[in-house]
Scaffold this motif. Structure first.
Motif, PDB file in Angstrom:
ATOM      1  N   VAL A 188      75.418  13.243  45.486  1.00 16.46           N
ATOM      2  CA  VAL A 188      74.609  14.504  46.312  1.00 16.46           C
ATOM      3  C   VAL A 188      72.998  14.099  46.266  1.00 16.46           C
ATOM      4  N   THR A 189      72.770  13.864  45.521  1.00 18.51           N
ATOM      5  CA  THR A 189      71.148  12.829  45.374  1.00 18.51           C
ATOM      6  C   THR A 189      70.260  12.309  45.783  1.00 18.51           C
ATOM      7  N   GLY A 190      71.013  11.370  46.221  1.00 21.00           N
ATOM      8  CA  GLY A 190      70.958   9.343  47.041  1.00 21.00           C
ATOM      9  C   GLY A 190      70.038   8.643  46.266  1.00 21.00           C
ATOM     10  N   LEU A 191      70.472   9.015  45.133  1.00 20.00           N
ATOM     11  CA  LEU A 191      70.287   7.851  43.410  1.00 20.00           C
ATOM     12  C   LEU A 191      71.156   7.246  43.667  1.00 20.00           C
ATOM     13  N   LEU A 192      71.171   5.600  43.607  1.00 20.55           N
ATOM     14  CA  LEU A 192      72.234   5.089  43.340  1.00 20.55           C
ATOM     15  C   LEU A 192      72.371   5.096  41.730  1.00 20.55           C
ATOM     16  N   LYS A 193      73.971   4.442  41.272  1.00 20.07           N
ATOM     17  CA  LYS A 193      74.689   5.241  40.105  1.00 20.07           C
ATOM     18  C   LYS A 193      73.906   4.076  39.572  1.00 20.07           C
ATOM     19  N   GLU A 194      74.163   2.540  39.974  1.00 24.25           N
ATOM     20  CA  GLU A 194      74.181   1.490  39.171  1.00 24.25           C
ATOM     21  C   GLU A 194      72.456   1.372  38.606  1.00 24.25           C
ATOM     22  N   LYS A 195      71.266   2.172  39.930  1.00 21.18           N
ATOM     23  CA  LYS A 195      69.936   1.641  39.178  1.00 21.18           C
ATOM     24  C   LYS A 195      69.380   3.195  38.560  1.00 21.18           C
ATOM     25  N   PHE A 196      69.928   4.136  38.503  1.00 21.61           N
ATOM     26  CA  PHE A 196      69.571   5.820  38.084  1.00 21.61           C
ATOM     27  C   PHE A 196      70.133   6.202  37.405  1.00 21.61           C
ATOM     28  N   PHE A 197      71.227   6.302  36.925  1.00 21.39           N
ATOM     29  CA  PHE A 197      72.446   7.015  36.106  1.00 21.39           C
ATOM     30  C   PHE A 197      72.831   5.688  34.343  1.00 21.39           C
ATOM     31  N   HIS A 198      71.684   6.049  34.097  1.00 24.36           N
ATOM     32  CA  HIS A 198      71.995   5.471  32.549  1.00 24.36           C
ATOM     33  C   HIS A 198      70.826   6.159  31.660  1.00 24.36           C
ATOM     34  N   PRO A 199      71.232   6.117  30.319  1.00 25.93           N
ATOM     35  CA  PRO A 199      70.288   6.848  28.978  1.00 25.93           C
ATOM     36  C   PRO A 199      68.956   6.522  29.510  1.00 25.93           C
ATOM     37  N   GLU A 200      68.657   5.255  30.123  1.00 25.76           N
ATOM     38  CA  GLU A 200      66.885   5.242  30.077  1.00 25.76           C
ATOM     39  C   GLU A 200      66.562   5.615  31.647  1.00 25.76           C
ATOM     40  N   GLY A 201      67.496   6.163  32.154  1.00 24.06           N
ATOM     41  CA  GLY A 201      67.497   6.836  33.909  1.00 24.06           C
ATOM     42  C   GLY A 201      67.512   8.667  33.331  1.00 24.06           C
ATOM     43  N   ILE A 202      68.555   9.101  34.858  1.00 26.90           N
ATOM     44  CA  ILE A 202      68.575  10.404  34.879  1.00 26.90           C
ATOM     45  C   ILE A 202      69.984  11.239  33.158  1.00 26.90           C
ATOM     46  N   GLU A 203      70.399  10.227  33.292  1.00 30.37           N
ATOM     47  CA  GLU A 203      71.883  10.935  32.630  1.00 30.37           C
ATOM     48  C   GLU A 203      71.538  10.923  30.844  1.00 30.37           C
ATOM     49  N   PHE A 204      71.944  11.962  30.597  1.00 33.34           N
ATOM     50  CA  PHE A 204      71.923  13.062  29.855  1.00 33.34           C
ATOM     51  C   PHE A 204      73.294  13.751  28.896  1.00 33.34           C
ATOM     52  N   TRP A 205      73.889  12.981  27.979  1.00 37.63           N
ATOM     53  CA  TRP A 205      74.865  12.971  27.171  1.00 37.63           C
ATOM     54  C   TRP A 205      75.628  12.811  28.838  1.00 37.63           C
ATOM     55  N   LYS A 206      75.834  12.073  30.199  1.00 37.77           N
ATOM     56  CA  LYS A 206      76.714  11.585  30.282  1.00 37.77           C
ATOM     57  C   LYS A 206      76.859  13.413  31.434  1.00 37.77           C
TER      58      LYS A 206
END
Length: 489
Positions: A188-206
């Motif tokens: 929905v956000t338009g952000l790429l998973k590999e670039k943004f969804f990780h512990p140093e990105g926007i992931e917060f407790w999965k």
């Protein structure tokens, strides 16, 4: 530089257009103060039904603006209104997302599509930049509802010549609201998973955290008082974000919120029955007598301290401490006036029980009424703010201006604004307690009630408070310094 500086200011609410809390007060006042410093600043808000009901003069600006949401494009109309000072306010019209009775949710909880609603809001704000050819020198974002902006600039808008490399300032008004959503909705956000969804990105407790997105990807992070900026780097107050905030501490600033004295000033307040000032204080006694009658309290309280609270009735605001000692406080021969609402019925029930046990001593109104809030501020002698945590707090600053003595817990902005009164030196403007315990709160209340008997000391503490200046000018200059440093860099 300030006369050329261009700023886009994003908030999910702002007075006088839409309000649920203190964020709206800040977003309604800070841009005006920055405009006075010569900044070309524009405010962006969703067009809620609450805004429509305000009957503001609104004109169409852009029709059928195409805005991405996930893999699809949707259309929005952009309308414009202007504050009395000429501040442009851009309103994003999309009725299926924003034309609802409340801003964020209802009695059933948060709206199920808040991720979609505020993702659309942030994308639309960035699309406006290109549509009106207004390229800001920076974008100022506020709370989780706008937290995607810094990530979007570094992601899907990275190659857009109108948007790329615009620095972002992200202000945390309350770390307790983190914009948490299921990871399955990342697309929905338009952000790429590999670039943004990780512990140093926007992931917060999965899960996705839009608040974390703002913290990680902005060039500067601010929060609403110096003490709160320190507190949120600790495990006690960090709410799981303390490690991230400590890591980014070099870019974290605490700037105390200001007060709009056009709205909160006993000399001009249209809500109160009598005006008064430090030089002519007589009107305060009239306000007190009027409040006693309005709330059905004993007239004998005219010569005794009347305590007041306007607050959410929940544990963050310290109501769990307060109800434990409520009967002990009333046994001090004082009156009490409370205006508030909350989800915790047990707190309301305990206050009602105390009102029944002490007839004529407790005035309770469930809900919120702006006019009554002003009359309470003017009519009581002592104002209680026993918060568990308080990022900034504005009511203690209002109280000082109204010659009403604050009793606060030493946390966040309460710690930064209230100085314990010293009867020997005559310095200080209120009462403070540190340990989050009912007996500590009771001791502070007891000390305030005792000082009330000393008319000379009470006059001095009231004078100290009424002379204090917490106007937005000081805060706006601090923000301007951050803006200028980011633009230079």
């Amino acid at each position: 530089m300030s006369d050329k500086l261009k700023v886009l200011f994003l908030s999910s609410e702002a007075v006088p257009y839409a309000k649920t809390g203190g964020l709206a007060d800040v977003a309604g006042s800070l841009p005006l103060a920055l405009k006075k410093l010569g900044i070309d600043i524009r405010l962006v808000l969703p067009l809620y039904s609450m805004v429509r009901k305000g009957n503001f003069p609104i004109r169409p600006l852009i029709e059928n603006l195409e805005v991405p949401l996930g893999m699809e494009m949707f259309k929005a109309n952009i309308l414009e209104t202007r504050a009395d000072t000429g501040l442009p306010v851009y309103l994003i019209e999309r009725d299926d997302l924003y034309d609802r009775p409340n801003l964020y949710g209802n009695s059933m909880g948060d709206y199920y599509d808040n991720l979609e609603r505020f993702t659309f809001f942030t994308h639309a704000a960035l699309c406006i930049i290109q549509a009106i050819s207004f390229k800001p020198d920076l974008i100022h974002c506020n709370d989780w509802q706008t937290g995607l902006i810094p990530a979007l600039i570094k992601g899907p808008y990275h190659n857009n010549p109108f948007i790329r490399e615009i620095p972002a300032v992200f202000t945390i008004h309350n770390l307790g609201y983190q914009g948490i959503f299921p990871s399955e909705k990342l697309s929905v956000t338009g952000l790429l998973k590999e670039k943004f969804f990780h512990p140093e990105g926007i992931e917060f407790w999965k899960k996705i955290s839009l608040l974390k997105a703002g913290i990680i990807y902005s060039e500067a992070i601010t929060t609403v008082s110096p003490t709160y900026a320190k507190e949120i780097q600790t495990s006690e107050y960090g709410m799981g974000m303390d490690g991230i905030l400590h890591h980014r501490r070099a870019f974290l600033y605490g700037i105390l919120n200001g007060v709009d004295y056009k709205l909160w000033n006993p000399e001009t307040d249209t809500h109160i029955p009598a005006h008064y000032s430090l030089e002519n204080i007589g009107g305060k006694a009239q306000c007190k007598e009027s409040l006693i009658k309005e709330m059905g309290l004993k007239l004998s309280l005219k010569t005794r301290p009347v305590l007041g609270m306007t607050t959410r009735l929940d544990t963050q605001k310290g109501l769990d401490l307060f109800v434990e000692i409520l009967n002990d406080i009333l046994n001090l021969d004082v009156g009490l006036v409370i205006l508030g609402s909350g989800d915790e019925d047990i707190l309301q029930d305990k206050i009602r029980a105390a009102a029944e046990k002490h007839p004529g001593l407790v005035g309770l109104k469930i809900g919120f009424d702006e006019s009554i809030a002003h009359r309470i501020m003017a009519g009581v002698d002592i104002f209680l703010i026993p918060s568990r945590y308080e990022p900034c707090g504005l009511t203690q600053m209002y109280a000082l201006k109204y010659g009403t003595i604050p009793v606060v817990r030493a946390t966040g902005g309460l710690e930064d604004t209230i100085i314990p009164f010293d009867i020997q030196s005559g310095e200080g403007n209120g009462f403070k307690f540190g340990h989050y315990k009912p007996e500590a709160l009771f001791k502070a209340v007891q000390d305030a009630v005792e000082l009330f008997q000393n008319s000379n000391a009470w006059e001095k503490i009231r004078e100290n408070g009424m002379k204090a200046d917490f106007s937005w000018n000081r805060s706006a200059r601090a923000y301007l310094e951050i803006y200028q440093s980011l633009v230079r860099d």
